[in-house]
Motif scaffolding. Structure first.
Motif, mmCIF file in Angstrom:
data_model
loop_
_atom_site.group_PDB
_atom_site.id
_atom_site.type_symbol
_atom_site.label_atom_id
_atom_site.label_comp_id
_atom_site.label_asym_id
_atom_site.label_seq_id
_atom_site.Cartn_x
_atom_site.Cartn_y
_atom_site.Cartn_z
ATOM 1 N N MET A 129 0.839 -1.172 0.000
ATOM 2 C CA MET A 129 0.000 0.000 0.000
ATOM 3 C C MET A 129 0.892 1.246 0.000
ATOM 4 S SD MET A 129 -3.400 0.312 1.931
ATOM 5 C CE MET A 129 -4.386 1.678 1.639
ATOM 6 N N ALA A 130 0.437 2.299 -0.716
ATOM 7 C CA ALA A 130 1.226 3.522 -0.838
ATOM 8 C C ALA A 130 1.179 4.316 0.466
ATOM 9 C CB ALA A 130 0.681 4.369 -1.972
ATOM 10 N N PRO A 131 2.250 5.028 0.754
ATOM 11 C CA PRO A 131 2.259 5.865 1.961
ATOM 12 C C PRO A 131 1.199 6.972 1.854
ATOM 13 C CG PRO A 131 4.406 5.889 0.846
ATOM 14 C CD PRO A 131 3.497 5.040 0.047
ATOM 15 N N PRO A 132 0.656 7.442 2.982
ATOM 16 C CA PRO A 132 -0.415 8.447 2.968
ATOM 17 C C PRO A 132 -0.028 9.741 2.258
ATOM 18 C CG PRO A 132 -0.090 7.588 5.182
ATOM 19 C CD PRO A 132 0.971 6.997 4.329
ATOM 20 N N GLY A 133 1.210 10.195 2.404
ATOM 21 C CA GLY A 133 1.636 11.434 1.726
ATOM 22 C C GLY A 133 1.630 11.279 0.215
ATOM 23 N N SER A 134 1.989 10.108 -0.262
ATOM 24 C CA SER A 134 2.017 9.838 -1.694
ATOM 25 C C SER A 134 0.597 9.847 -2.257
ATOM 26 C CB SER A 134 2.678 8.485 -1.936
ATOM 27 O OG SER A 134 2.643 8.170 -3.300
ATOM 28 N N ARG A 135 -0.333 9.276 -1.512
ATOM 29 C CA ARG A 135 -1.729 9.248 -1.958
ATOM 30 C C ARG A 135 -2.304 10.663 -2.002
ATOM 31 N NH1 ARG A 135 -4.939 5.151 1.188
ATOM 32 N NH2 ARG A 135 -3.868 3.744 -0.228
ATOM 33 N N ARG A 136 -1.973 11.462 -1.011
ATOM 34 C CA ARG A 136 -2.452 12.847 -0.965
ATOM 35 C C ARG A 136 -1.913 13.619 -2.172
ATOM 36 N NH1 ARG A 136 -0.825 15.440 4.199
ATOM 37 N NH2 ARG A 136 -2.408 14.064 5.035
ATOM 38 N N TRP A 137 -0.628 13.437 -2.459
ATOM 39 C CA TRP A 137 -0.014 14.114 -3.608
ATOM 40 C C TRP A 137 -0.680 13.676 -4.911
ATOM 41 C CZ3 TRP A 137 2.078 18.196 -5.153
ATOM 42 C CH2 TRP A 137 2.820 18.270 -6.341
ATOM 43 N N ALA A 138 -1.037 12.414 -5.009
ATOM 44 C CA ALA A 138 -1.728 11.918 -6.201
ATOM 45 C C ALA A 138 -3.087 12.604 -6.351
ATOM 46 C CB ALA A 138 -1.898 10.407 -6.124
ATOM 47 N N TYR A 139 -3.832 12.753 -5.263
ATOM 48 C CA TYR A 139 -5.124 13.438 -5.325
ATOM 49 C C TYR A 139 -4.962 14.895 -5.734
ATOM 50 C CZ TYR A 139 -7.366 9.446 -3.031
ATOM 51 O OH TYR A 139 -7.846 8.219 -2.726
ATOM 52 N N VAL A 140 -3.944 15.553 -5.200
ATOM 53 C CA VAL A 140 -3.685 16.956 -5.554
ATOM 54 C C VAL A 140 -3.383 17.061 -7.045
ATOM 55 C CG1 VAL A 140 -2.082 18.881 -5.250
ATOM 56 C CG2 VAL A 140 -2.964 17.677 -3.250
ATOM 57 N N ARG A 141 -2.556 16.165 -7.564
ATOM 58 C CA ARG A 141 -2.219 16.183 -8.986
ATOM 59 C C ARG A 141 -3.446 15.943 -9.850
ATOM 60 N NH1 ARG A 141 1.881 11.777 -9.410
ATOM 61 N NH2 ARG A 141 1.089 11.750 -11.532
ATOM 62 N N ILE A 142 -4.291 15.005 -9.446
ATOM 63 C CA ILE A 142 -5.502 14.715 -10.214
ATOM 64 C C ILE A 142 -6.426 15.929 -10.232
ATOM 65 C CG2 ILE A 142 -7.645 13.364 -10.213
ATOM 66 C CD1 ILE A 142 -5.916 10.972 -9.252
ATOM 67 N N MET A 143 -6.626 16.558 -9.077
ATOM 68 C CA MET A 143 -7.492 17.736 -9.023
ATOM 69 C C MET A 143 -6.910 18.888 -9.831
ATOM 70 S SD MET A 143 -9.100 17.856 -5.196
ATOM 71 C CE MET A 143 -7.576 17.640 -4.296
ATOM 72 N N ALA A 144 -5.606 19.125 -9.695
ATOM 73 C CA ALA A 144 -4.977 20.219 -10.444
ATOM 74 C C ALA A 144 -5.061 19.963 -11.943
ATOM 75 C CB ALA A 144 -3.523 20.386 -10.015
ATOM 76 N N ASP A 145 -4.796 18.727 -12.363
ATOM 77 C CA ASP A 145 -4.884 18.400 -13.786
ATOM 78 C C ASP A 145 -6.313 18.549 -14.304
ATOM 79 O OD1 ASP A 145 -2.185 17.923 -13.920
ATOM 80 O OD2 ASP A 145 -2.365 15.728 -13.785
ATOM 81 N N THR A 146 -7.285 18.187 -13.491
ATOM 82 C CA THR A 146 -8.678 18.328 -13.899
ATOM 83 C C THR A 146 -9.044 19.793 -14.082
ATOM 84 O OG1 THR A 146 -9.258 16.314 -12.714
ATOM 85 C CG2 THR A 146 -11.060 17.814 -13.249
ATOM 86 N N ILE A 147 -8.640 20.623 -13.146
ATOM 87 C CA ILE A 147 -8.940 22.054 -13.228
ATOM 88 C C ILE A 147 -8.223 22.684 -14.414
ATOM 89 C CG2 ILE A 147 -8.637 24.277 -12.069
ATOM 90 C CD1 ILE A 147 -9.096 22.694 -9.419
ATOM 91 N N LEU A 148 -6.934 22.402 -14.562
ATOM 92 C CA LEU A 148 -6.180 22.972 -15.684
ATOM 93 C C LEU A 148 -6.697 22.455 -17.022
ATOM 94 C CD1 LEU A 148 -2.554 22.877 -14.252
ATOM 95 C CD2 LEU A 148 -4.029 24.871 -14.571
ATOM 96 N N GLY A 149 -7.030 21.170 -17.084
ATOM 97 C CA GLY A 149 -7.583 20.604 -18.319
ATOM 98 C C GLY A 149 -8.916 21.235 -18.684
ATOM 99 N N GLY A 150 -9.743 21.472 -17.676
ATOM 100 C CA GLY A 150 -11.028 22.140 -17.923
ATOM 101 C C GLY A 150 -10.827 23.554 -18.421
ATOM 102 N N GLY A 151 -9.887 24.260 -17.812
ATOM 103 C CA GLY A 151 -9.599 25.624 -18.259
ATOM 104 C C GLY A 151 -9.068 25.649 -19.688
ATOM 105 N N LEU A 152 -8.162 24.732 -19.992
ATOM 106 C CA LEU A 152 -7.627 24.658 -21.345
ATOM 107 C C LEU A 152 -8.716 24.280 -22.347
ATOM 108 C CD1 LEU A 152 -5.183 24.721 -23.246
ATOM 109 C CD2 LEU A 152 -4.873 22.297 -22.740
ATOM 110 N N GLY A 153 -9.557 23.328 -21.985
ATOM 111 C CA GLY A 153 -10.653 22.937 -22.863
ATOM 112 C C GLY A 153 -11.619 24.084 -23.112
ATOM 113 N N PHE A 154 -11.929 24.832 -22.073
ATOM 114 C CA PHE A 154 -12.811 25.996 -22.228
ATOM 115 C C PHE A 154 -12.192 27.017 -23.158
ATOM 116 C CE2 PHE A 154 -14.211 30.221 -21.023
ATOM 117 C CZ PHE A 154 -15.586 30.075 -21.097
ATOM 118 N N TYR A 155 -10.890 27.288 -22.993
ATOM 119 C CA TYR A 155 -10.203 28.269 -23.829
ATOM 120 C C TYR A 155 -10.215 27.830 -25.292
ATOM 121 C CZ TYR A 155 -6.441 30.953 -25.936
ATOM 122 O OH TYR A 155 -5.714 31.748 -26.776
#
Length: 77
Positions: A1-27
């Motif tokens: 199982m992945a360490p808790p900090g690694s999982r948190r970082w993965a969630y942050v990356r997923i959320m950031a990529d989703t937001i940036l991807g949405g912004g890029l798609g809108f543009y």
């Protein structure tokens, strides 16, 4: 199982990529829509100019026909 900090970082990356991807798609979609509207308006202007030209040509032909009819009537008299 992945360490808790690694999982948190993965969630942050997923959320950031989703937001940036949405912004890029809108543009990108915004740019596509505006370019389409500009092209559509240009086509409409050219079409209207074409219709005006055709209308003027038809009016000139009609005027020439009326003049010829009048000339014919005057020469017959």
């Amino acid at each position: 199982m992945a360490p808790p900090g690694s999982r948190r970082w993965a969630y942050v990356r997923i959320m950031a990529d989703t937001i940036l991807g949405g912004g890029l798609g809108f543009y990108v979609m915004h740019r596509i829509e505006t370019s389409y509207k500009v092209r559509r308006e240009e086509r409409l202007r050219r079409y209207e100019a074409h219709l005006l030209t055709k209308e003027k040509e038809a009016q000139q032909l009609q005027d020439e026909g009326c003049r010829e009819d009048q000339a014919q009537l005057l020469s017959d008299s």
